[in-house]
Design a protein around this motif. Sequence first.
Motif, PDB file in Angstrom:
ATOM      1  N   GLN A 138       0.831  -1.202   0.000  1.00 51.30           N
ATOM      2  CA  GLN A 138       0.000   0.000   0.000  1.00 51.30           C
ATOM      3  C   GLN A 138       0.875   1.265   0.000  1.00 51.30           C
ATOM      4  O   GLN A 138       0.574   2.234  -0.697  1.00 51.30           O
ATOM      5  CB  GLN A 138      -0.932  -0.002   1.218  1.00 51.30           C
ATOM      6  CG  GLN A 138      -2.027  -1.054   1.144  1.00 51.30           C
ATOM      7  CD  GLN A 138      -2.932  -1.039   2.365  1.00 51.30           C
ATOM      8  OE1 GLN A 138      -2.605  -1.625   3.406  1.00 51.30           O
ATOM      9  NE2 GLN A 138      -4.064  -0.361   2.255  1.00 51.30           N
ATOM     10  N   ASP A 142       1.122   4.275  -2.797  1.00 52.83           N
ATOM     11  CA  ASP A 142       1.001   5.681  -2.409  1.00 52.83           C
ATOM     12  C   ASP A 142       2.212   6.481  -2.897  1.00 52.83           C
ATOM     13  O   ASP A 142       2.070   7.558  -3.471  1.00 52.83           O
ATOM     14  CB  ASP A 142       0.882   5.808  -0.888  1.00 52.83           C
ATOM     15  CG  ASP A 142      -0.467   5.360  -0.352  1.00 52.83           C
ATOM     16  OD1 ASP A 142      -1.437   5.315  -1.134  1.00 52.83           O
ATOM     17  OD2 ASP A 142      -0.551   5.043   0.854  1.00 52.83           O
ATOM     18  N   MET A 148      -4.761   4.021  -3.198  1.00 54.36           N
ATOM     19  CA  MET A 148      -6.214   3.892  -3.166  1.00 54.36           C
ATOM     20  C   MET A 148      -6.823   4.842  -2.133  1.00 54.36           C
ATOM     21  O   MET A 148      -6.203   5.112  -1.106  1.00 54.36           O
ATOM     22  CB  MET A 148      -6.605   2.445  -2.831  1.00 54.36           C
ATOM     23  CG  MET A 148      -6.274   1.450  -3.908  1.00 54.36           C
ATOM     24  SD  MET A 148      -6.544  -0.276  -3.371  1.00 54.36           S
ATOM     25  CE  MET A 148      -5.030  -0.547  -2.434  1.00 54.36           C
ATOM     26  N   ASP A 149      -8.019   5.329  -2.408  1.00 55.43           N
ATOM     27  CA  ASP A 149      -8.780   6.151  -1.465  1.00 55.43           C
ATOM     28  C   ASP A 149      -9.912   5.291  -0.924  1.00 55.43           C
ATOM     29  O   ASP A 149     -10.918   5.069  -1.603  1.00 55.43           O
ATOM     30  CB  ASP A 149      -9.317   7.397  -2.163  1.00 55.43           C
ATOM     31  CG  ASP A 149     -10.124   8.287  -1.212  1.00 55.43           C
ATOM     32  OD1 ASP A 149     -10.258   7.928  -0.028  1.00 55.43           O
ATOM     33  OD2 ASP A 149     -10.626   9.332  -1.663  1.00 55.43           O
ATOM     34  N   LEU A 150      -9.735   4.816   0.307  1.00 57.70           N
ATOM     35  CA  LEU A 150     -10.702   3.890   0.899  1.00 57.70           C
ATOM     36  C   LEU A 150     -11.488   4.545   2.035  1.00 57.70           C
ATOM     37  O   LEU A 150     -12.087   3.852   2.848  1.00 57.70           O
ATOM     38  CB  LEU A 150      -9.963   2.644   1.421  1.00 57.70           C
ATOM     39  CG  LEU A 150      -9.047   1.949   0.402  1.00 57.70           C
ATOM     40  CD1 LEU A 150      -8.341   0.757   1.045  1.00 57.70           C
ATOM     41  CD2 LEU A 150      -9.843   1.501  -0.817  1.00 57.70           C
ATOM     42  N   SER A 151     -11.509   5.862   2.059  1.00 54.10           N
ATOM     43  CA  SER A 151     -12.125   6.576   3.177  1.00 54.10           C
ATOM     44  C   SER A 151     -13.639   6.614   3.108  1.00 54.10           C
ATOM     45  O   SER A 151     -14.318   6.612   4.138  1.00 54.10           O
ATOM     46  CB  SER A 151     -11.584   8.004   3.246  1.00 54.10           C
ATOM     47  OG  SER A 151     -11.862   8.703   2.033  1.00 54.10           O
ATOM     48  N   GLN A 152     -14.193   6.666   1.891  1.00 52.12           N
ATOM     49  CA  GLN A 152     -15.645   6.729   1.743  1.00 52.12           C
ATOM     50  C   GLN A 152     -16.045   6.237   0.362  1.00 52.12           C
ATOM     51  O   GLN A 152     -15.208   6.097  -0.526  1.00 52.12           O
ATOM     52  CB  GLN A 152     -16.159   8.149   1.952  1.00 52.12           C
ATOM     53  CG  GLN A 152     -15.638   9.163   0.958  1.00 52.12           C
ATOM     54  CD  GLN A 152     -16.155  10.566   1.240  1.00 52.12           C
ATOM     55  OE1 GLN A 152     -16.644  10.864   2.319  1.00 52.12           O
ATOM     56  NE2 GLN A 152     -16.063  11.442   0.257  1.00 52.12           N
ATOM     57  N   ALA A 154     -17.180   6.028  -3.294  1.00 50.39           N
ATOM     58  CA  ALA A 154     -16.992   6.922  -4.436  1.00 50.39           C
ATOM     59  C   ALA A 154     -18.313   7.393  -5.022  1.00 50.39           C
ATOM     60  O   ALA A 154     -18.374   8.452  -5.647  1.00 50.39           O
ATOM     61  CB  ALA A 154     -16.184   6.206  -5.514  1.00 50.39           C
ATOM     62  N   ASN A 159     -19.340   6.206   4.539  1.00 48.18           N
ATOM     63  CA  ASN A 159     -18.222   5.355   4.939  1.00 48.18           C
ATOM     64  C   ASN A 159     -18.703   4.072   5.619  1.00 48.18           C
ATOM     65  O   ASN A 159     -18.040   3.535   6.496  1.00 48.18           O
ATOM     66  CB  ASN A 159     -17.264   6.115   5.854  1.00 48.18           C
ATOM     67  CG  ASN A 159     -17.937   6.625   7.125  1.00 48.18           C
ATOM     68  OD1 ASN A 159     -19.117   6.362   7.350  1.00 48.18           O
ATOM     69  ND2 ASN A 159     -17.188   7.342   7.936  1.00 48.18           N
ATOM     70  N   SER A 169     -10.853   3.787 -10.541  1.00 47.70           N
ATOM     71  CA  SER A 169     -10.510   4.973  -9.752  1.00 47.70           C
ATOM     72  C   SER A 169      -9.672   4.670  -8.517  1.00 47.70           C
ATOM     73  O   SER A 169      -9.046   5.578  -7.959  1.00 47.70           O
ATOM     74  CB  SER A 169     -11.786   5.700  -9.318  1.00 47.70           C
ATOM     75  OG  SER A 169     -12.519   4.919  -8.385  1.00 47.70           O
ATOM     76  N   ARG A 171     -11.008   3.904  -5.734  1.00 44.52           N
ATOM     77  CA  ARG A 171     -11.795   4.386  -4.602  1.00 44.52           C
ATOM     78  C   ARG A 171     -12.742   3.296  -4.099  1.00 44.52           C
ATOM     79  O   ARG A 171     -13.136   2.404  -4.841  1.00 44.52           O
ATOM     80  CB  ARG A 171     -12.582   5.628  -4.999  1.00 44.52           C
ATOM     81  CG  ARG A 171     -11.707   6.808  -5.424  1.00 44.52           C
ATOM     82  CD  ARG A 171     -12.538   8.026  -5.737  1.00 44.52           C
ATOM     83  NE  ARG A 171     -13.270   8.491  -4.558  1.00 44.52           N
ATOM     84  CZ  ARG A 171     -14.203   9.444  -4.587  1.00 44.52           C
ATOM     85  NH1 ARG A 171     -14.537   9.992  -5.761  1.00 44.52           N
ATOM     86  NH2 ARG A 171     -14.818   9.813  -3.483  1.00 44.52           N
TER      87      ARG A 171
END
Length: 242
Positions: A138, A142, A148-152, A154, A159, A169, A171
């Motif tokens: 990971q 970065d 990857m954007d795994l916060s919320q 897409a 969340n 994407s 995401r």
Amino acid sequence: MIEWSDEGAILATRPFGETSVIVELFSATHGRHAGVVRGGTSRKIAPTLQPGAQVSATWKARLDSHLGSFTIEPVRSRAAAAMADRLALAGLNAVCAILSHVLPEREAHAPLYDRTIALLDLLGQAEVWPLAYLRWEQALLDEMGFGMDLSQCAVHGVNEELIYVSPKSGRAVSRTAAGEWADRLLPLPPVLAGQGDASNAEIVTALGTTGYFIEHRLIKSLGDRPMPVARGRLIDAISRSA
């Protein structure tokens, strides 16, 4: 004459002439950097020039554009830890092969270097190494601009129930947002989102997702190259130890 000295980990070696070796070194300041070690096939020096070995190196060249030569002194060998078990050996080979494959030449990546050394120093600790390796992949994504954007989600911006990753994407996608597209998305196991410990089986699932982005985004951005086979051997070793 241009000269610098640094400490780093050997990523790869290849023969050069009858008695010399070209060494790829990964250091915090100089990134992936190659140079010739004269007499590198000798009994005295060859045991030091192993992938994963921590060394002190001095590089010299008449011009910066030249291949140059290394003078290398051992700092710490990781051979014993790597040879102790199948997982450790597969892990060391995978890390070195991937870095040799994807790192731009002579471009510093100090945070990734620090993460790599910390990971290599865990070789032989089978209970923690698979998770540490996942976190390293990971960090690699970065650092190289493919994280990857795994916060919320897409789609919906929530969340909750984030169980997929969009292969386009990178995401997260929630269960409800996935709908009929679920079979085209990548799995997002909790461990991939940083939610604590996990079994090796769950880590293997997460590595399937990180592996997709390494192969189809990072490596493809560098040209028509395959994924290093050493990574597949590591995944197999982690699966066997599950």
